[in-house]
Write an enzyme that holds these catalytic residues in place. Structure first.
Site, mmCIF file in Angstrom:
data_model
loop_
_atom_site.group_PDB
_atom_site.id
_atom_site.type_symbol
_atom_site.label_atom_id
_atom_site.label_comp_id
_atom_site.label_asym_id
_atom_site.label_seq_id
_atom_site.Cartn_x
_atom_site.Cartn_y
_atom_site.Cartn_z
ATOM 1 C CB SER A 159 61.696 -42.919 58.571
ATOM 2 O OG SER A 159 60.540 -42.164 58.295
ATOM 3 C CB SER B 173 62.023 -37.369 60.699
ATOM 4 O OG SER B 173 62.892 -38.451 60.911
ATOM 5 C CG ASP C 279 62.945 -39.819 63.974
ATOM 6 O OD1 ASP C 279 63.588 -40.034 62.936
ATOM 7 O OD2 ASP C 279 62.444 -38.716 64.257
#
Length: 385
Positions: free
Chosen positions: A258, A296, A298
Site C-alpha cells: 500500500s 494494494s 493506494d
C-alpha cells in the site's frame, strides 16, 4: 616499526573506503541529480513548505522484530476541530483500512490531524487522535470526532500482530509535530515498510508555483509500502538491478502492499477540486513504476490550508461567501501534485538508510535491503550522454 606500518595500512584502508561510504549514504533525490518535472520545490522541498503544516513522528524500533511507528500531519496549528479544513479522499485500489473516509467524502472536510501507522494499529491510532482532540481547549462540549487514520501493512519487517502502538505514542507524534525540514526514510509510520523489494519509508516533496501561475504551494508526504517495476525519473532502476514485479513471468504477490499519499496546498480549493487534485497523485505514483495490484491499497488525502476556505464555527452557522480557485486556474496545481508525489516516493526510498536518534534500519534477517544509492548513482552516470 610494526605498529607504525599497521597504522599506515589502516589509514590507507580508510582512504580507500571513504568514497564508497559516501556513495552509499542516504540522500534525497535532488542530491544525486534526480529532479522530476519542471517546477521548483519550496524551501525545504517538503509538505511543510505549505505554511502552517506540521509533521511529527513516533518511531518504535526494538529488538529484532519491532519496526513500526506513527506519523502525524497537522494542517494548521489552530484548533482543528473548530477550524476544519476542506478535504478529499481518493482511492486507487481499495485494499486498505483507512478510518474516517465516509465523513470526509460526505462533508468534504477534516477536523483532526491526519495520522499514519500500521494496519493492525489503526484503532489505537484513532483512540490517540480522539483523546488529543477532546483535550484541546474549546472542545469541552465535543461529543463526536472523525479521526482520520491511514495505514500500510508493515508485517514483513514488524511484529504487526503484537500491536505495539499505543494512543500515548500517537499523541506524542501529534504534540511533537513541527514545521521546517521533515525527517524521511525509516522513521515514524515508515519504520517497517517495504517498497519495490527495498526498504520503503516516509518521503516528502513540494512545488512552489511562480507568481504568474498563482504563486501557490503544493506539498506531498508519502508512506511507501508497495511494489512494481521501479523507475526513477525515467531511469529503469528495478530492471537494471534485477528486482522487479513479474521478472520471472510468474504471478505472485511481490507487488502487493500500500501507499498513503497526503497532499497539502495553500490554494483556496473546494473539496470538489481537492478531489480532482488528489486524483493527480496517482499520476505521480504511476511514474515510479507502481503496478497497482489487486492486493494494494493506494489512498490519497488532500486538504487546503487557506484561511479563506476553513470551515469555522461562524461559517458553519450562517450563509457565507467562500473563496474558490476557478477550474481554469487549477491545472498547474495538478502538475505540481504529480511532480511532488513522484519525488516524495523517491525520497522515501533513497533516505531509507538514514540514521534517526542514533538508530538506523539494518537488513538483518529480513532479507529486505536498502536501495543501493551507489548503484543508482552509477545508473545515472551511465545515462548521461
Amino acid at each position: 616499526m610494526k605498529t607504525h606500518k599497521i597504522l599506515i595500512a589502516l589509514l590507507s584502508l580508510t582512504i580507500t573506503l571513504s568514497p564508497l561510504q559516501a556513495e552509499d549514504e542516504a540522500v534525497r533525490a535532488r542530491d544525486i541529480g534526480i529532479t522530476p518535472g519542471v517546477l521548483t520545490p519550496g524551501k525545504n522541498n517538503a509538505i511543510t513548505d505549505v505554511a502552517g503544516v506540521k509533521v511529527g513522528h513516533y518511531t518504535l524500533m526494538e529488538g529484532d522484530t519491532i519496526r513500526t511507528g506513527v506519523t502525524a500531519i497537522l494542517p494548521h496549528g489552530d484548533n482543528l476541530y473548530q477550524n476544519k479544513v476542506p478535504a478529499a479522499v481518493v482511492i486507487g485500489n481499495g485494499y486498505g483500512k483507512m478510518m474516517g473516509i465516509s465523513q470526509i467524502m460526505e462533508l468534504g472536510e477534516i477536523e483532526t490531524p491526519v495520522v499514519l501507522t500500521n494496519t493492525l494499529n489503526v484503532p489505537e491510532a484513532a483512540a490517540g487522535v480522539i483523546e488529543w482532540t477532546l483535550a484541546q481547549p474549546g472542545n469541552e462540549e465535543v461529543r463526536s470526532v472523525n479521526a482520520v487514520v491511514g495505514e500500510t501493512n508493515d508485517g514483513h519487517l514488524n511484529d504487526i500482530r503484537g500491536r505495539h502502538i499505543t494512543p500515548e505514542m500517537v499523541k506524542t507524534a501529534i504534540e511533537g509535530a513541527r514545521g521546517g525540514p521533515v525527517s524521511e526514510g525509516a522513521i515514524g509510520a515508515g519504520t517497517g515498510t517495504v517498497a519495490f523489494g527495498w526498504k520503503g519509508g516516509i518521503g516528502t516533496s513540494s512545488r512552489k508555483l511562480p507568481a504568474s501561475l498563482g504563486g501557490h504551494t503544493v506539498g506531498v508526504l508519502v508512506q511507501s509500502n508497495y511494489g512494481g517495476i521501479l523507475q526513477m525519473d525515467g531511469l529503469p532502476v528495478g530492471e537494471a538491478l534485477g528486482q522487479y514485479y513479474l521478472r520471472d513471468h510468474v504471478a505472485d504477490d511481490k507487488a502487493d502492499g500500500s501507499i498513503m499519499m497526503v497532499i497539502a496546498t495553500d490554494a483556496p480549493l473546494s473539496d470538489r477540486n481537492l478531489e480532482r487534485l488528489a486524483r493527480r497523485a496517482m499520476g505521480g505514483l504511476a511514474r515510479t513504476g507502481a503496478s497497482l495490484t489487486n492486493g494494494s491499497g493506494d489512498y490519497v488525502i488532500s486538504f487546503s490550508t487557506a484561511e479563506s476556505v476553513r470551515r469555522t464555527a461562524e461559517r458553519r452557522s450562517a450563509t457565507s461567501l467562500v473563496e474558490d480557485l476557478p477550474n481554469g486556474e487549477i491545472s498547474p496545481l495538478f502538475e505540481a501534485t504529480i511532480e511532488a508525489t513522484e519525488e516524495a516516493i523517491y525520497n522515501s526510498l533513497l533516505m531509507a538508510g538514514a540514521e534517526h536518534d542514533g538508530k538506523r534500519y539494518e537488513e538483518g534477517d529480513s532479507g529486505v535491503p536498502v536501495l543501493p544509492v551507489a548503484e543508482v548513482k552509477r545508473l545515472l552516470r551511465d545515462r548521461q550522454p
